[in-house]
Design an enzyme around this catalytic site. Structure first.
Site, PDB file in Angstrom:
ATOM      1  N   LYS A 166       0.937  -1.301   0.154  1.00 25.43           N
ATOM      2  CA  LYS A 166      -0.060   0.105  -0.005  1.00 25.43           C
ATOM      3  C   LYS A 166       0.954   1.384  -0.016  1.00 25.43           C
ATOM      4  O   LYS A 166       0.391   2.251  -0.513  1.00 25.43           O
ATOM      5  CB  LYS A 166      -0.904   0.024   1.118  1.00 25.43           C
ATOM      6  N   GLU A 207       1.678   1.677  -3.394  1.00 28.27           N
ATOM      7  CA  GLU A 207       0.475   2.077  -4.163  1.00 28.27           C
ATOM      8  C   GLU A 207       0.398   3.647  -4.015  1.00 28.27           C
ATOM      9  O   GLU A 207       0.111   4.544  -4.950  1.00 28.27           O
ATOM     10  CB  GLU A 207      -0.701   1.303  -3.840  1.00 28.27           C
ATOM     11  N   CYS A 235      -5.487  -9.966   3.453  1.00 32.20           N
ATOM     12  CA  CYS A 235      -4.830  -8.807   4.225  1.00 32.20           C
ATOM     13  C   CYS A 235      -4.579  -8.927   5.634  1.00 32.20           C
ATOM     14  O   CYS A 235      -3.647  -8.425   6.205  1.00 32.20           O
ATOM     15  CB  CYS A 235      -5.532  -7.453   3.961  1.00 32.20           C
TER      16      CYS A 235
END
Lengths: 665, 639
Positions: free
Chosen positions: A362, A365, A504
Site C-alpha cells: 500500500k 501504491e 490482508c
C-alpha cells in the site's frame, strides 16, 4: 522405507511419542512442544537445510538436521547433546561475527530470532573476529527497507519471493563469504521486480528486510500546524490490533484505534471499510456490465496493489481484465482530497490523508504518480499496523485506559461487507451479497467464500447463466490460475486475487503471524465483527448512497470514473510491441541489440528503439535487419550490439549507427 | 556415414588395423597441459615440417588434421603421458623410445634418428643417475612402478579417432552389456568387482547403480540419467582431465554400460569449463560414437536409446558436489541440496540419476571386458583396482601416475617420484616431511605413514582421504600451519555460501590460521580452532564443508607441536612464518661464500669470505633476495 503411521512410535528425548504423519523430525518435535532452533525452516516454504541449527542426534545416524529427516518408527532421537549444544553455540557465534550487533538501534529488537536464540543459548561473548563488511542500506523502495548488515543468509526471503509469490526479485549473488541477498546486479529494490508485498520481510528472522518506516513523516505531518491530518484505517488492521492490545474482537479494536489515533493528533478518523463498501458498488456494477455484455471476462479484482503490480509486470495481456476500480485506500484518498477540504474548512493542499494498513504494498501504491493531484498525493503516507502500534507505544498511551470512540462521519460508516474485505474471499463475498440483494443472483445460499485454501473455485447463478468465481491468494497461485485461464483450461467470470496468504489479515504490515493459522484466526475475528455490525451488505451503507446522490451520480457514471477508477500500464521488461516494426527489415545487414539483463539495465531497449528510429530517418531501414536478441554473455561490457560479424561493446545508438554505416559502405 | 543398426565393430577395427599396419612408425607428441605449457605444440609443428621436408614416410599426429593415410610414419598428439616434469615428451612407436624435454631445436636430430639403423638421440633420453640413460617407459622407474589401467590408452591411443578406440577393443564391453547381458547382471558384475567411486567418497558403484536401477524400474517410462562428473577442481589435480582428453571414448563406453545397467536413456558429461580440450574431444567423441552407432537410438538393435550431451561447468569447485552439479545443469545456482533424496532416487530434472566420476566410469569397460575377478586381482580387498594420482610438490618426478590400491606411500614418493627434493630441486635424501593427500578435502600423511598401504579405508582411519587423488609431497622446510592455511584459503574461496558452518566457519578458520602465522594467536586459539573445525566438519550441509576442516584437523593431529611452537613460543620451526622468524643467517649452514652480500639491496649483510656472515635484522627489508642468492638455505626469516 517404512511409512510413518499414527500408531507407530519413536523415542524423542527419552519419551516414546507417536510418529504421526509429520513431514520431518522438526515438525514432530514442535508438535511435542519442543522448539528446535532454526532460521531457515518454514512450513510453507521448501526445505533448505542451510542454517544448520536444527541438528538432532539420531541413534545410528549421528548428528543430522531435523528439517530434512523423516520420522521413522523406532528412531531414537535426542534434540540436544553436549556436542549439539557446542555446535549450535559455535554456529550462532559465527553468525554474530558477521552481523551488525547493535541491537538497541534495531527495529527488529525484541522480535529477532537471532537475538532470541543467542539469549536462549547463553551466548555471552563472540569468540570470533567480526568480519562484518558494512553495506549501505537500501531505502529506495517506498515499501521495504533492506539492511544487508543484518542478513544471516538463511534464504527465507529468497524462497518466499520465489515460491510464494513467484516473483524472484531478490536472490543470492556472490559466492562463499561474499554471498549476498540482493536484487539482480545489486540494483536498488525499487528498480527491481519487487511488487512490494513484503512477504520477504514477514519471514525475515533478523530485520534485514523490514517494512519501510514512515512514522517520522507522519509525526512531521502531525506536528505541522498548517496541516490537517485525517486517518483511514483498513479492515484487517483491527484484528491484529485486537491481538496486540488483548481486546475481544475487531469491533472493539476499531473503537480503541479511533481513540488512540485522536490522541496521536489525527483530526479525523475514518474507516477504509467505508471505501470498501464503495468499491463493492463500483466493482459490482462494472462486473454486471461486463458480464451482461460478455466482455473482458474474467474480471480480476484490483484491491491488492501487489497483485496489480504483478499483473502489470508479468501478465500484461490480462490488464484489460483488471477492474479499473481503485483500491479502497485510493478511493478513500481521492474522495477525501476532493470532498473533505470544503467540509472541514481547509485548503486542499492543507489536508493530508494518512492510512493505517496491514500491508507494505500500500505504501508503494500510494506513491504511484497517477494518485497525485495538484493538491498533493491522495494518500500522503501509509503506516503499517506495526508502525501504528509503535507510535502509540512511543506516546505511552495505555490502550486499556482508553475509551472506545466512533469513527468520524461520513466516511466512518461501514457495513460488515466492507469489514470482511480484509480476509481472502471477503471481496467476493461482499460482491455476492450485493448482487444477491440487488436481485441479480438466483440463489440465496449461505456464503461459501471465506474458507481456507489458496485457490477456490465456485459456481453460482445469475439468472439462468452460471457465474463462476475464483478466489486465490498468493501470487504464485494467481499466476498458475492466470496461466490456466490464458490456456483456456479454466473458465471463470470473476477472480479475486490477494497476494498475502489468507488475505490482508496476514499482510506483511501486521505485527506477527504471517501464516495460514494467524490468517484464519484473524479472518474469524473479522467475521465476528461483521456479525456485530448492523448491516452486512454494502447496499445498506447509507453514507455511500448519499455520496452517490450528492457527488457521484451513479456507480460507473462519468464522475464516478473520474474519482474512483484508474488505468494500468504494461511494465513487462523487454521490447514487446514498442519496437518500431516499420524499421525492421527481414533481409539486409543483420544488426542485433542484446536485451539480456545486463545490457537491458544499461539501456539496451532504449538503444534499440533509438537505433530503429535513426535508421528510418536516414533511409537505411530497408537495408538493415534489426532485431533484439538474448544474452550474448558480455554482460560486463554491455550494451552489446552485433553489426554483421562485428560485436560492439558499451554501445550507444550513435556508435551503433556509425558501425552500421561503416558496414554498409 | 550411413549408420548401421547394429554396428559391426570388428569390421571397423579390421579396416582401421589394415590402415595402421602400413604405418611404420608414429611420433606421438604429448599434448597434455604440462607439455603444452612447456611448448609441445611448437615441437609438433616443427616435427611435422621436418618430416615432410625430409620426405619421410611418416605422419606427425598431434591433432588429427587428417586421418592416417597410406603414409608409413604417423605423428600424433596424445593425451597426457603423465611424466609432466620431463615435458615436452615425444614418443616414437613402436620403437618404445621416449624423448624428454624436447625443444624445437631438437627436431632435426629426432628426424635424423628415424633413419633405418640410426640410434635414438641420446641426450633426449631420460637420465637415470649420473650416467645412465633410459630408452623408454619400460626402463624409466617412474613408469616401471606404475600399473596403468585407466590411463593405459592415454598417451598411446588417438583420442580424435573412434576407429582407433574400436581397434584397441573399444565398445566391445558395451556391446556385450547391451546384447548379451541382462541389466541386473551388469550391476552384479560391477558390484562383484568392488569398484568404489573415484571422486573422493569411495562409495560402492554397484550399490549406487542398484539404487538408480530400482528407482528407474519404478517408473520406466520416465527414464533416467547417467551423469559423468568431470568437474575436477582440486588444486593440482588433473587425473580426470587427462582421461577425458586422452581417452574420451572409454568414458563414453563406461556411461553406456551404466545406462544399460540402470535403464537410463540420457547422459550428461559435466566438464570443468577450464578444460576446453576435454570439452572439444568429448563432443567430438560423442559425434563419432553416434556416427558408428554406439550412441543414439535403437542401440545394438535393442530398440532402446541412450544419448549423451556434454556441458561445460559453471566454474565453481562446489559444482563437483553432486546435488550442486544437478542444480547447475538445471540452470540454477550451484548450491548443494540436503540429501535425502539422493540423486539415485530423485536427481537431474527430478529423474533417477547415476552420477559417477570420470575415473570410475573409465574403469567400467575394463571390468566388463576382463571380469570382476580379474579386477579384484589388483588392489586391496576393500579397495580393488588402481588409482590415479597427480603427484606434485617437493619430489623429483612430478606427473600423473596410476598405482594399485595398497601401494605404500614410500614406493610412490621414493621410487615413482624419485625421492624428495629441496627448494632448489636438488635431491634431499632425508628431507621428507609430509604428504597432503586428497587435496583441500584430504589430510596429511607423515613419515610414520610412509609404509601405510594407500586405500580408501586406511586413509580414512587416519583422518585423510583418497579424495580425487592429489598428492603433494612436502619437504622439511615446509610449515604445516601454512599448508593448512593454503587449503583453507581454497575452500573458503570455493564455499558456495549456503550453509552457515561452511560459509562463516571456513572464513573464521582462515582468520585463526592467519592469527597463528602472524603471531597474534593466544592460548585459546588452538582450542577454538579445533572446536570450530569439528563443528564445520559435522554440521556442514555438503561434502565440501564436511571435509574442509580436514587439512586443519590432520595437521593439528600430526604436527601439534609445530602449532604450539607458533602459538606458545612465537616460533615457526620451519622458518617460514615471517612474523615468527627473525631474519638470520644460520651459522651451521653458512660457509661464507659472500653470494648474499651483493644481493641485499640495503647492505644489511656483512662478513668476511669463509666466515659466517651476519645479518642486521633491524635493517633487513625481508625482501628475500639474499635467500634466493644463498645456495645453502642458510638464511631464514626473510620470506
Amino acid at each position: 522405507m517404512i511409512t510413518p503411521t499414527q500408531t507407530a512410535t519413536l523415542t524423542l528425548d527419552g519419551r516414546e511419542v507417536p510418529c504421526g504423519t509429520h513431514r520431518n523430525v522438526l515438525e514432530l518435535a514442535r508438535a511435542q512442544g519442543i522448539d528446535i532452533p532454526t532460521f531457515c525452516y518454514h512450513s510453507h516454504l521448501s526445505t533448505y537445510g542451510a542454517c544448520r541449527l536444527c541438528l538432532v542426534d539420531v541413534l545410528g545416524r549421528g548428528v543430522v538436521t531435523s528439517c530434512t529427516t523423516t520420522p521413522e518408527p523406532g528412531m531414537v532421537i535426542r534434540t540436544e547433546t553436549a556436542e549439539i549444544r557446542e555446535m549450535r553455540k559455535v554456529t550462532l557465534e559465527l553468525l554474530l561475527a558477521n552481523h551488525d550487533m547493535r541491537c538497541t538501534t534495531c527495529d527488529q529488537s525484541g522480535a529477532c530470532r537471532l537475538q532470541d536464540l543467542s539469549r536462549r543459548f547463553g551466548i555471552d561473548e563472540v569468540r570470533f573476529r567480526s568480519v562484518l563488511e558494512h553495506q549501505p542500506i537500501d531505502l529506495s523502495s517506498p515499501a521495504l527497507r533492506r539492511n544487508a548488515d543484518r542478513c544471516i543468509l538463511c534464504g527465507d526471503c529468497v524462497r518466499a519471493c520465489e515460491e510464494v509469490q513467484s516473483v524472484g526479485a531478490i536472490g543470492f549473488s556472490g559466492r562463499g563469504a561474499a554471498t549476498r541477498v540482493e536484487p539482480p546486479f545489486g540494483q536498488p529494490l525499487d528498480e527491481s521486480e519487487c511488487v512490494g508485498c513484503g512477504h520477504c520481510a514477514a519471514v525475515c528472522p533478523t530485520g534485514s528486510l523490514m517494512p519501510a518506516d514512515d512514522t517520522a513523516r507522519v509525526n512531521a505531518l502531525l506536528d505541522d500546524p498548517a496541516r490537517r491530518v485525517v486517518l483511514q484505517i483498513a479492515p484487517a488492521v483491527r484484528s491484529a490490533v485486537a491481538e496486540a492490545w488483548g481486546l475481544d474482537d475487531g469491533v472493539q479494536a476499531a473503537g480503541r484505534i479511533a481513540a488512540a489515533a485522536r490522541r496521536l493528533g489525527f483530526a479525523q478518523v475514518y474507516d477504509t471499510a467505508f471505501a470498501a463498501d464503495l468499491t463493492v458498488w463500483e466493482e459490482a456494477s462494472e462486473f454486471v456490465a461486463r458480464f451482461t455484455a460478455g466482455e473482458k471476462l474474467p474480471l480480476f479484482t484490483s484491491c491488492c496493489p501487489a497483485w496489480v503490480r504483478f499483473a502489470e509486470q508479468y501478465l500484461p495481456q490480462l490488464l484489460p481484465n483488471l477492474s479499473t476500480c481503485r483500491s479502497p485506500q485510493q478511493m478513500f484518498g481521492s474522495l477525501a482530497k476532493r470532498l473533505l477540504p470544503e467540509k472541514l474548512g481547509v485548503a486542499p493542499e492543507q489536508l493530508a490523508v494518512v492510512a493505517i494498513m496491514p500491508c507494505t504494498a500500500k505504501k508503494l501504491e500510494a506513491a504511484r504518480p497517477e494518485f497525485r493531484q495538484a493538491a498533493g498525493a491522495d494518500v500522503e503516507a501509509v503506516l503499517t499496523t506495526t508502525e501504528f502500534l509503535r507510535m502509540v507505544a512511543a506516546r505511552g498511551f495505555d490502550p486499556a485506559r482508553l475509551d472506545d470512540e466512533d469513527f468520524d462521519a461520513p466516511f466512518g460508516e461501514a457495513s460488515g461487507a466492507g469489514v470482511i474485505f480484509g480476509a481472502s474471499g471477503g471481496v467476493s463475498e461482499a460482491v455476492l451479497r450485493f448482487a444477491r440483494s440487488a436481485g441479480l443472483l438466483a440463489g440465496g445460499e449461505a456464503s461459501p467464500v471465506l474458507l481456507d485454501g489458496s485457490m477456490r473455485l465456485l459456481e453460482t447463478r445469475i439468472g439462468d447463466r452460471p457465474l463462476r468465481l475464483a478466489v486465490v491468494h498468493t501470487l504464485a497461485r494467481a499466476r498458475e490460475l492466470c496461466e490456466q485461464i490464458l490456456a483456456g483450461t479454466t473458465e471463470v467470470d470473476l477472480v479475486e486475487v490477494m497476494a498475502c496468504p489468507g488475505g490482508c489479515v496476514a499482510g506483511a504490515g501486521q505485527p506477527t503471524g504471517h501464516d495460514h493459522i494467524a490468517a484464519a484466526r484473524r479472518r474469524d475475528a473479522l467475521c465476528a465483527a461483521d456479525a456485530c455490525l448492523p448491516t452486512h451488505d454494502a447496499r445498506d451503507n447509507a453514507a455511500v448512497a448519499t455520496l452517490y446522490h450528492e457527488h457521484l451520480a451513479a456507480p460507473g457514471s462519468h464522475s464516478a470514473h473520474d474519482v474512483l477508477h484508474t488505468g494500468y500500464r504494461n511494465r513487462r521488461r523487454g521490447i514487446q510491441a514498442e519496437v518500431p516494426p516499420p524499421a525492421v527489415a527481414t533481409s539486409g545487414l543483420p544488426v542485433s541489440v542484446c536485451l539480456g539483463t545486463g545490457c537491458y539495465l544499461r539501456g539496451a531497449d532504449a538503444l534499440l528503439r533509438e537505433l530503429g528510429r535513426s535508421l528510418e530517418e536516414q533511409g537505411l531501414a530497408g537495408r538493415v535487419a534489426l532485431s533484439g536478441r538474448f544474452c550474448q554473455e558480455h554482460c560486463d561490457r554491455g550494451p552489446s550490439v552485433s553489426v554483421g560479424e562485428r560485436l560492439l561493446h558499451g554501445a550507444n545508438a550513435a556508435t551503433a549507427l556509425a558501425a552500421v554505416r561503416e558496414a554498409l559502405d | 556415414m550411413i549408420r548401421p543398426t547394429t554396428p559391426d565393430l570388428d569390421a571397423l577395427a579390421a579396416d582401421y588395423g589394415a590402415l595402421r599396419v602400413r604405418l611404420a612408425r608414429r611420433l606421438v607428441v604429448c599434448a597434455g597441459t604440462g607439455c603444452v605449457a612447456s611448448g609441445s605444440l611448437t615441437v609438433h609443428a616443427r616435427l611435422a615440417e621436418a618430416v615432410a621436408a625430409a620426405g619421410l614416410p611418416c605422419s606427425v599426429e598431434l591433432k588429427q588434421e587428417a586421418p592416417p593415410t597410406d603414409e608409413s610414419i604417423g605423428i600424433g598428439k596424445s593425451g597426457c603421458q603423465g611424466f609432466c616434469q620431463q615435458g615436452p615428451l615425444v614418443a616414437v612407436e613402436p620403437d618404445g623410445v621416449l624423448y624428454c624435454k624436447v625443444q624445437p631445436a631438437d627436431v632435426d636430430d629426432i628426424v635424423a634418428a628415424l633413419a633405418p639403423g640410426a640410434a635414438p638421440v641420446e641426450r633426449l633420453l631420460y637420465r637415470l643417475g649420473r650416467s645412465g640413460r633410459c630408452r623408454g617407459p619400460e626402463e624409466i622407474p617412474f613408469y616401471q612402478r606404475q600399473s596403468r589401467t585407466v590411463l593405459a590408452s592415454c598417451g598411446h591411443g588417438d583420442p580424435d579417432d573412434v576407429r582407433d578406440y574400436v581397434f584397441r577393443g573399444g565398445y566391445r564391453a558395451a556391446q556385450r552389456a547391451w546384447t548379451e547381458m541382462e541389466p541386473a547382471a551388469v550391476v552384479e558384475e560391477i558390484t562383484a568387482s568392488g569398484l568404489r567411486g573415484r571422486g573422493g567418497g569411495g562409495f560402492p558403484t554397484g550399490r549406487k547403480w542398484q539404487a538408480a536401477a530400482a528407482a528407474i524400474a519404478a517408473r520406466p517410462e520416465a527414464g533416467g540419467w547417467v551423469v559423468c562428473n568431470g568437474d575436477e577442481g582440486d588444486p593440482g589435480a588433473f587425473m580426470d582431465r587427462s582421461v577425458m582428453e586422452g581417452d574420451p571414448h572409454t568414458v563414453l563406453e563406461g556411461m553406456l554400460i551404466a545406462a544399460r545397467a540402470v535403464g537410463a536413456d540420457r547422459g550428461m558429461v559435466y566438464v570443468r569449463t577450464e578444460y576446453p580440450l576435454a570439452v572439444t574431444r568429448l563432443r567430438q567423441a560423442v559425434a563419432q560414437a553416434e556416427a558408428i552407432g554406439v550412441l543414439g537410438r535403437d542401440l545394438f538393435g535393442t530398440g532402446r536409446c541412450f544419448t549423451v550431451e556434454v556441458m561445460e561447468g559453471a566454474g565453481a569447485f562446489v559444482c563437483g558436489e553432486e546435488t550442486a552439479m544437478i542444480a547447475s545443469i538445471q540452470g540454477g545456482r550451484g548450491m548443494p541440496m540436503p540429501k535425502p533424496p539422493f540423486p539415485a532416487e530423485r536427481g537431474l530434472f527430478a529423474l533417477p540419476t547415476v552420477i559417477n566420476n570420470v575415473e570410475t566410469l573409465a574403469s567400467v569397460p575394463g571390468i566388463l571386458r576382463d571380469g570382476a575377478q580379474h579386477y579384484r586381482s589388483c588392489g586391496t580387498g576393500a579397495s580393488p583396482g588402481t588409482k590415479t594420482f597427480a603427484l606434485t610438490g617437493h619430489v623429483l618426478n612430478t606427473g600423473l601416475i596410476e598405482v594399485p590400491f595398497g601401494t605404500p606411500l614410500r614406493e610412490i614418493v621414493m621410487e615413482i617420484g624419485g625421492g624428495v627434493i629441496d627448494d632448489r630441486g636438488k635431491p634431499w635424501g632425508d628431507g621428507f616431511k609430509a604428504v597432503q593427500i586428497g587435496g583441500p578435502s584430504g589430510g596429511c600423511l607423515t613419515r610414520e605413514h610412509l609404509d601405510l598401504p594407500l586405500d580408501f579405508d586406511s586413509l580414512r582411519s587416519i583422518g585423510a582421504m583418497v579424495g580425487s587423488g592429489g598428492l603433494v609431497v612436502m619437504n622439511a622446510n615446509t610449515c604445516m600451519v601454512q599448508v593448512a592455511r593454503f587449503f583453507m584459503q581454497f575452500t573458503q574461496n570455493e564455499s558456495c555460501g549456503k550453509c552457515t558452518p561452511c560459509r562463516e566457519g571456513t572464513r573464521q578458520m582462515l582468520a585463526l590460521l592467519d592469527d597463528i602465522i602472524a603471531g597474534r594467536a593466544g592460548e585459546g586459539t588452538l582450542m577454538l580452532l579445533e572446536s570450530l573445525a569439528r563443528t564445520v566438519a559435522k554440521a556442514s550441509l555438503c561434502g565440501l564443508g564436511k571435509t574442509a576442516p580436514n587439512p586443519v584437523l590432520s595437521t593439528l593431529r600430526w604436527f601439534r607441536a609445530e602449532y604450539e611452537a607458533h602459538v606458545l613460543h612465537g616460533h615457526c620451526p620451519a622458518g617460514r612464518c615471517k612474523a615468527l622468524t627473525a631474519p638470520a643467517i644460520l651459522a651451521e649452514k653458512c660457509k661464507g661464500c659472500s653470494q648474499c652480500i651483493p644481493a641485499c639491496p640495503v647492505g644489511a649483510i656483512t662478513g668476511e669470505r669463509k666466515q659466517v656472515h651476519l645479518l642486521d635484522a633491524a635493517a633487513c627489508l625481508r625482501c628475500g633476495a639474499c635467500a634466493s642468492a644463498c645456495r645453502l638455505d642458510a638464511i631464514v626469516g626473510v620470506t
